[in-house]
Enzyme design. Structure first.
Site, PDB file in Angstrom:
ATOM      1  N   ARG A 127       0.806  -1.226   0.000  1.00 30.18           N
ATOM      2  CA  ARG A 127       0.000   0.000   0.000  1.00 30.18           C
ATOM      3  C   ARG A 127       0.837   1.274   0.000  1.00 30.18           C
ATOM      4  NH1 ARG A 127      -2.983  -3.840   2.797  1.00 30.18           N
ATOM      5  NH2 ARG A 127      -4.986  -4.269   1.811  1.00 30.18           N
ATOM      6  N   GLU A 180       3.762 -12.389  12.568  1.00 32.05           N
ATOM      7  CA  GLU A 180       3.088 -13.170  13.593  1.00 32.05           C
ATOM      8  C   GLU A 180       3.434 -14.654  13.514  1.00 32.05           C
ATOM      9  OE1 GLU A 180      -1.471 -13.907  15.279  1.00 32.05           O
ATOM     10  OE2 GLU A 180      -1.110 -12.641  13.535  1.00 32.05           O
TER      11      GLU A 180
END
Length: 221
Positions: free
Chosen positions: A102, A139
């Protein structure tokens, strides 16, 4: 990076005019009336989706800022003003480094506005030619960013941009690549910040966010 990863969705959106003072450089002037108005307009246009992409996540959707030409123009103008307020008109970047994916949405437009070049940082294996690599923790394990080895000349002033700062790992990796190539890292600018994740603590250059964002719900009770 993902647009939002919050397990503590706020009860309501914070006022964009109440961003903490630490978001501005100590030597920078306060936000101009034009920048304040632009921030309010942009903040009103964000959308939030609870429990997406999984339960407990409040997803911040920045895509409406690009779906409307006036909002898109307002975003780039606000970022231009933020850069000038943060670094001064005589210390603008030579290069904007945008993070996949992005950061690519607004990085090139901001670079054009500032008279700077644009350099992409991409996931491993996506760039041709010689590259430099930096790892960062996610994660579920490590991931890797790469930059083309000749993308930054020694001494060039570089600003790293992305949509949201969460844990700060991917931005830190991008910053390390800038320094590895000899660039002068001016700092980082994000559209939004997930404050409670304290991602800015991982970054060793000034960090600025255009709009206020999610804070831990317990701090707002």
């Amino acid at each position: 990076m993902a647009q939002s990863t919050s397990s503590h969705p706020p009860r309501e959106r914070p006022d964009a005019t109440e961003a903490p003072q630490k978001r501005l450089s100590p030597s920078s002037p306060e936000a101009t009336p034009e920048l304040t108005e632009l921030r309010l307009r942009l903040h009103r246009s964000l959308r939030q989706f609870p429990d997406f992409p999984s339960p407990g996540i409040l997803f911040e959707d920045i895509l409406p800022l690009f779906a409307d030409a006036l909002l898109h123009k307002s975003l780039i103008r606000a970022l231009e003003l933020q850069v000038t307020a943060s670094f001064g008109p005589d210390r603008t970047p030579d290069l904007i480094v945008g993070l996949e994916a992005r950061g690519f949405l607004f990085g090139p437009s901001l670079a054009l506005k500032l008279g700077a070049g644009f350099v992409p940082v991409r996931k491993q294996g996506k760039l041709p030619g010689a590259t430099e690599t930096a790892a960062f923790e996610k994660e579920y394990g490590k991931d890797f960013f790469q930059i083309q080895s000749d993308a930054i000349k020694p001494g060039q002033r570089v600003l790293v941009v992305d949509d949201i700062i969460a844990t700060g790992g991917s931005a830190a990796a991008a910053g390390s690549l800038v320094r590895k190539l000899g660039g002068t890292l001016l700092g980082y600018i994000f559209i939004l910040e997930l404050d409670f994740l304290k991602g800015r603590d991982k970054l060793d250059a000034p960090v600025y966010t255009l709009l206020s964002s999610q804070e831990e719900a317990s701090t707002k009770a």
